[in-house]
Design a protein around this motif. Sequence first.
Motif, PDB file in Angstrom:
ATOM      1  N   ARG A   1       0.811  -1.219   0.000  1.00  7.21           N
ATOM      2  CA  ARG A   1       0.000   0.000   0.000  1.00  7.21           C
ATOM      3  C   ARG A   1       0.845   1.271   0.000  1.00  7.21           C
ATOM      4  O   ARG A   1       0.311   2.375   0.063  1.00  7.21           O
ATOM      5  CB  ARG A   1      -0.942   0.032   1.217  1.00  7.21           C
ATOM      6  CG  ARG A   1      -1.989  -1.066   1.198  1.00  7.21           C
ATOM      7  CD  ARG A   1      -2.822  -1.054  -0.089  1.00  7.21           C
ATOM      8  NE  ARG A   1      -3.397   0.266  -0.351  1.00  7.21           N
ATOM      9  CZ  ARG A   1      -3.433   0.845  -1.539  1.00  7.21           C
ATOM     10  NH1 ARG A   1      -2.899   0.249  -2.605  1.00  7.21           N
ATOM     11  NH2 ARG A   1      -3.991   2.028  -1.685  1.00  7.21           N
ATOM     12  N   VAL A   2       2.178   1.116  -0.046  1.00  5.31           N
ATOM     13  CA  VAL A   2       3.043   2.287  -0.104  1.00  5.31           C
ATOM     14  C   VAL A   2       4.085   2.132  -1.207  1.00  5.31           C
ATOM     15  O   VAL A   2       4.440   1.014  -1.602  1.00  5.31           O
ATOM     16  CB  VAL A   2       3.775   2.543   1.245  1.00  5.31           C
ATOM     17  CG1 VAL A   2       2.780   2.708   2.382  1.00  5.31           C
ATOM     18  CG2 VAL A   2       4.771   1.441   1.560  1.00  5.31           C
ATOM     19  N   ARG A   3       4.538   3.264  -1.694  1.00  5.45           N
ATOM     20  CA  ARG A   3       5.689   3.310  -2.598  1.00  5.45           C
ATOM     21  C   ARG A   3       6.723   4.204  -1.926  1.00  5.45           C
ATOM     22  O   ARG A   3       6.490   5.392  -1.713  1.00  5.45           O
ATOM     23  CB  ARG A   3       5.312   3.869  -3.970  1.00  5.45           C
ATOM     24  CG  ARG A   3       6.463   3.835  -4.968  1.00  5.45           C
ATOM     25  CD  ARG A   3       6.024   4.231  -6.373  1.00  5.45           C
ATOM     26  NE  ARG A   3       5.705   5.652  -6.465  1.00  5.45           N
ATOM     27  CZ  ARG A   3       4.497   6.133  -6.703  1.00  5.45           C
ATOM     28  NH1 ARG A   3       3.460   5.301  -6.834  1.00  5.45           N
ATOM     29  NH2 ARG A   3       4.287   7.440  -6.787  1.00  5.45           N
ATOM     30  N   VAL A   4       7.869   3.618  -1.552  1.00  7.54           N
ATOM     31  CA  VAL A   4       8.863   4.321  -0.744  1.00  7.54           C
ATOM     32  C   VAL A   4      10.018   4.808  -1.606  1.00  7.54           C
ATOM     33  O   VAL A   4      10.650   4.024  -2.325  1.00  7.54           O
ATOM     34  CB  VAL A   4       9.404   3.413   0.381  1.00  7.54           C
ATOM     35  CG1 VAL A   4      10.467   4.149   1.195  1.00  7.54           C
ATOM     36  CG2 VAL A   4       8.272   2.941   1.291  1.00  7.54           C
ATOM     37  N   HIS A   5      10.287   6.104  -1.519  1.00 11.19           N
ATOM     38  CA  HIS A   5      11.490   6.684  -2.123  1.00 11.19           C
ATOM     39  C   HIS A   5      12.484   6.921  -0.990  1.00 11.19           C
ATOM     40  O   HIS A   5      12.218   7.671  -0.066  1.00 11.19           O
ATOM     41  CB  HIS A   5      11.180   8.004  -2.835  1.00 11.19           C
ATOM     42  CG  HIS A   5      12.396   8.646  -3.451  1.00 11.19           C
ATOM     43  ND1 HIS A   5      12.780   8.411  -4.757  1.00 11.19           N
ATOM     44  CD2 HIS A   5      13.329   9.497  -2.932  1.00 11.19           C
ATOM     45  CE1 HIS A   5      13.877   9.098  -5.023  1.00 11.19           C
ATOM     46  NE2 HIS A   5      14.242   9.759  -3.921  1.00 11.19           N
TER      47      HIS A   5
END
Length: 307
Positions: A58-62
């Motif tokens: 549920r997340v996209r981490v940079h």
Amino acid sequence: MLSPLARVFSSAALLVLFAAGCGGGDTHPSPSDPAQPLKVVATTTQVADFARNVGGDRVRVHQLLRPNVDPHDYEPSPADMKAIAEADVLVKNGVGLEKWLDETISAAGFDGPVVDASQGVPIRDGDPHIWHNPLNVKTMAATIERAFAAADPRDTAAYQANRAAYDAKLDALDGEISKKIESVPADRRTLVTNHDAFGYYLDRYKLTFVGSIIPSFDTSAELSAKQVADLVAEIKATGVVAIFSEASLPPKTAEAVGREAGVTVVAGQDALYGDSLGPEGSAGATYLQMEEHNTDTIVNALRGTAA
């Protein structure tokens, strides 16, 4: 004249503005849109790993800091500035580790929530290396979970379940580390490292800190000739059997001290992960792997057994 860091900020900020202008009338999807993951920027390798474990799919981490890069050496790239400008949530370690962050956020124009993962963690004398105690990481993961749920209420249950599963792994890690350290004879549970990065680990698992090559939490500090002589004398007096180098720092000075003191220096592939996780495929690619590797390395060296 602009400083090198200011020039990076200026160029990156212009790129962000240009990219936004080229977007025409497009709007960013709401973070609560079930088709879109939450856009998360995490400063350090550790908090990025915690964010991925709590957020799941549920997340996209940079991640701003790259593996084996000293946090004190960071300069933002245009891609970092763009990711910050577009983030739904920004997660930092806190305790003063990211001294460059406020200026970076301002240059990127980010005005969303900044989550200080150190909230609720008992801090020892301003030491930012809080992740070296798995129980602290449980507190950090809980703080991250609450921030994700606030930004994306629809997926609160998923974040809670992910955090509970990660908590179980952290509890298991804590138990394993305790068991392994207890296998070392009490009079050999001493540590000399590149810099003072393992205080939380030492406190949790009852090891004695003899000294560090760099006498500071900050890797930019330097050891004087007298401090080197004093450290060598302390190593000899206390019966220290090994000096532990760190993967993100050069081992040259540690090796010189080791030769002077007549003790083994643990470096190369066996070096400890202190300030940073390692790259993908390494023994320190994740937080759980890092702490397992560090513990096995410390225990094997202090017991005098092969890895």
